[in-house]
Design a protein around this motif. Structure first.
Motif, mmCIF file in Angstrom:
data_model
loop_
_atom_site.group_PDB
_atom_site.id
_atom_site.type_symbol
_atom_site.label_atom_id
_atom_site.label_comp_id
_atom_site.label_asym_id
_atom_site.label_seq_id
_atom_site.Cartn_x
_atom_site.Cartn_y
_atom_site.Cartn_z
ATOM 1 N N PRO A 93 40.615 27.985 49.020
ATOM 2 C CA PRO A 93 40.631 29.342 49.574
ATOM 3 C C PRO A 93 41.588 29.499 50.759
ATOM 4 O O PRO A 93 41.966 30.618 51.100
ATOM 5 C CB PRO A 93 39.179 29.582 50.001
ATOM 6 C CG PRO A 93 38.571 28.242 50.100
ATOM 7 C CD PRO A 93 39.325 27.332 49.190
ATOM 8 N N SER A 142 44.428 37.784 42.451
ATOM 9 C CA SER A 142 44.605 37.622 43.896
ATOM 10 C C SER A 142 45.733 38.470 44.476
ATOM 11 O O SER A 142 45.749 38.716 45.682
ATOM 12 C CB SER A 142 44.887 36.156 44.221
ATOM 13 O OG SER A 142 43.841 35.339 43.768
ATOM 14 N N THR A 168 39.350 36.603 52.090
ATOM 15 C CA THR A 168 38.081 35.995 51.690
ATOM 16 C C THR A 168 37.198 37.090 51.084
ATOM 17 O O THR A 168 37.487 38.286 51.218
ATOM 18 C CB THR A 168 37.358 35.374 52.900
ATOM 19 O OG1 THR A 168 37.032 36.423 53.833
ATOM 20 C CG2 THR A 168 38.219 34.322 53.582
ATOM 21 N N ARG A 169 36.115 36.680 50.478
ATOM 22 C CA ARG A 169 35.186 37.671 49.893
ATOM 23 C C ARG A 169 34.646 38.609 50.962
ATOM 24 O O ARG A 169 34.499 39.804 50.734
ATOM 25 C CB ARG A 169 34.025 36.960 49.198
ATOM 26 C CG ARG A 169 34.417 36.302 47.926
ATOM 27 C CD ARG A 169 33.218 35.622 47.285
ATOM 28 N NE ARG A 169 33.653 34.819 46.173
ATOM 29 C CZ ARG A 169 33.071 34.812 44.996
ATOM 30 N NH1 ARG A 169 32.002 35.529 44.776
ATOM 31 N NH2 ARG A 169 33.534 34.057 44.024
ATOM 32 N N ASP A 170 34.338 38.049 52.132
ATOM 33 C CA ASP A 170 33.817 38.880 53.227
ATOM 34 C C ASP A 170 34.848 39.923 53.661
ATOM 35 O O ASP A 170 34.501 41.081 53.917
ATOM 36 C CB ASP A 170 33.421 38.014 54.421
ATOM 37 C CG ASP A 170 32.223 37.120 54.124
ATOM 38 O OD1 ASP A 170 31.452 37.450 53.195
ATOM 39 O OD2 ASP A 170 32.061 36.098 54.818
ATOM 40 N N ILE A 198 37.235 41.177 51.821
ATOM 41 C CA ILE A 198 37.354 42.170 50.741
ATOM 42 C C ILE A 198 36.189 43.147 50.793
ATOM 43 O O ILE A 198 36.372 44.360 50.678
ATOM 44 C CB ILE A 198 37.431 41.472 49.362
ATOM 45 C CG1 ILE A 198 38.731 40.663 49.257
ATOM 46 C CG2 ILE A 198 37.329 42.487 48.232
ATOM 47 C CD1 ILE A 198 38.793 39.755 48.052
ATOM 48 N N GLN A 199 34.977 42.621 50.998
ATOM 49 C CA GLN A 199 33.799 43.492 51.088
ATOM 50 C C GLN A 199 33.913 44.439 52.277
ATOM 51 O O GLN A 199 33.555 45.614 52.175
ATOM 52 C CB GLN A 199 32.525 42.655 51.184
ATOM 53 C CG GLN A 199 32.150 42.001 49.881
ATOM 54 C CD GLN A 199 30.932 41.099 50.001
ATOM 55 O OE1 GLN A 199 30.504 40.746 51.103
ATOM 56 N NE2 GLN A 199 30.373 40.722 48.858
#
Length: 153
Positions: free
Chosen positions: A45, A117, A129-131, A133-134
């Motif tokens: 990542p 990506s 990161t996923r966070d 993006i959220q």
């Protein structure tokens, strides 16, 4: 007449790739050609998106597409035959084909990873990161809700 974006997008991708290659040292490029470092980088990542793309392109430079080899396409088979005598001396076409076919699944995975990506690459080349993006999605939803309240229906 082609739209300016259809001409501009491939140019920008090529420019981004060439800038990334110039930032990467020659020793690293040689390492990328010899071994499939892109597999590790794709799963890391913290890996740089641009560097991972360069590693993939360098590894496959001058090698036939494994998906075409699987399907027995003539162009891919011709690429194997066109190899120099010296390169065939070190590794036979049969051995190289077998080796490339082992990477076919990862080849597909990489192309999916790249497409998935691309939209989440930061200016420094790192992937969100996923966070992150959220958080971006949450902010976008809030902004849309505010705009709906402001505009009378």
């Amino acid at each position: 007449m082609k739209k300016p974006t259809s001409i501009l997008l491939p140019f920008l991708f090529f420019l981004q790739l060439s800038i990334a290659q110039s930032e990467i040292g020659k020793e690293k490029l040689k390492e990328f050609r010899k071994s499939p470092k892109w597999k590790e980088m794709m799963n890391d990542p913290n890996a740089n998106f641009n560097e991972t793309n360069v590693a993939f392109k360098e590894f496959w430079k001058g090698k036939p597409n494994p998906l075409e080899l699987m399907e027995g396409e003539e162009e891919a088979l011709e690429e194997l035959e066109e190899r120099s005598f010296i390169s065939r001396l070190f590794k036979s076409n049969k051995t190289l084909k077998k080796e490339l076919l082992q990477h076919a699944e990862d080849f597909k995975k990489f192309n999916f990873w790249r497409i998935k990506s691309e939209g989440f690459v930061k200016s420094d080349g790192s992937v969100m990161t996923r966070d992150e993006i959220q958080e971006m999605v949450r902010q976008e939803l809030q902004s849309r809700q505010k705009n709906e309240k402001i505009i009378p229906q």
